[in-house]
Design a protein around this motif. Structure first.
Motif, mmCIF file in Angstrom:
data_model
loop_
_atom_site.group_PDB
_atom_site.id
_atom_site.type_symbol
_atom_site.label_atom_id
_atom_site.label_comp_id
_atom_site.label_asym_id
_atom_site.label_seq_id
_atom_site.Cartn_x
_atom_site.Cartn_y
_atom_site.Cartn_z
ATOM 1 N N GLU A 184 -0.255 -7.684 3.237
ATOM 2 C CA GLU A 184 -1.794 -7.368 3.628
ATOM 3 C C GLU A 184 -2.134 -7.068 4.998
ATOM 4 O O GLU A 184 -3.141 -6.247 4.959
ATOM 5 N N THR A 185 -1.964 -7.443 5.861
ATOM 6 C CA THR A 185 -2.015 -7.163 7.340
ATOM 7 C C THR A 185 -1.163 -6.129 8.016
ATOM 8 O O THR A 185 0.070 -6.357 7.875
ATOM 9 N N LYS A 230 2.323 -1.205 6.248
ATOM 10 C CA LYS A 230 2.119 -2.479 5.425
ATOM 11 C C LYS A 230 3.361 -2.843 4.608
ATOM 12 O O LYS A 230 3.306 -3.451 3.586
ATOM 13 N N ASP A 261 6.195 -8.981 -3.097
ATOM 14 C CA ASP A 261 5.421 -7.584 -3.053
ATOM 15 C C ASP A 261 6.003 -6.608 -2.351
ATOM 16 O O ASP A 261 6.785 -6.759 -1.478
#
Length: 148
Positions: free
Chosen positions: A6-7, A116, A2
């Motif tokens: 996410e965080t 991110k 990716d």
């Protein structure tokens, strides 16, 4: 893989991740968190003459920067500044700025990332910014610099 996580990153999390990452070459850099109102990561880039690169996280972005030299030392500042605005592609993925440090205007080279983004992209930014800072020094010599 990716392109985002996410965080969102924090400065302490980036330091911890880089400290543990096999992507960082042995002896490539020393990392230290400078505490203040907002923590800043100081990455001393040993492969670039111990060049200090600063990393901060704020809002939705990560900012990496290198302080270059005092504006007052740049010969023909007007021509140099105009050149920087016209020839931005000379230092890819980085931007020039003027920032005030201790009451003195200083040229700064900086790059921005999403908070991110992947650790690999953060590491690429640190390396690219260090390399571009070296290239910027050559630009300074092209335009001359007054003695400090």
């Amino acid at each position: 893989m990716d392109a985002v996580i996410e965080t969102p990153w924090t400065v302490p999390a980036i330091k911890a991740a880089l400290d543990q990452s096999p992507l960082v070459r042995e002896g490539e850099m020393t990392l230290r968190v400078l505490e203040g109102a907002d923590p800043v990561l100081l990455a001393t880039m040993h492969e670039y003459g111990d060049l200090p690169v600063y990393l901060s996280v704020g809002g939705a972005q990560i900012v990496c920067s290198v302080l270059l030299w005092p504006v007052s030392e740049q010969a023909d500042r007007h021509a140099f500044n105009e050149f920087l605005l016209k020839a931005q592609r000379v230092v890819p993925l980085s931007n020039f700025a003027i920032t005030n440090v201790g009451g003195e205007d200083v040229y700064e080279l900086m790059g921005e990332l999403s908070c991110k983004t992947t650790l690999q992209t953060i590491l690429i930014e640190l390396r690219t910014l260090a390399e571009n800072a070296i290239d910027a020094t050559e630009l300074r010599e092209t335009f001359g610099a007054e003695a400090a």
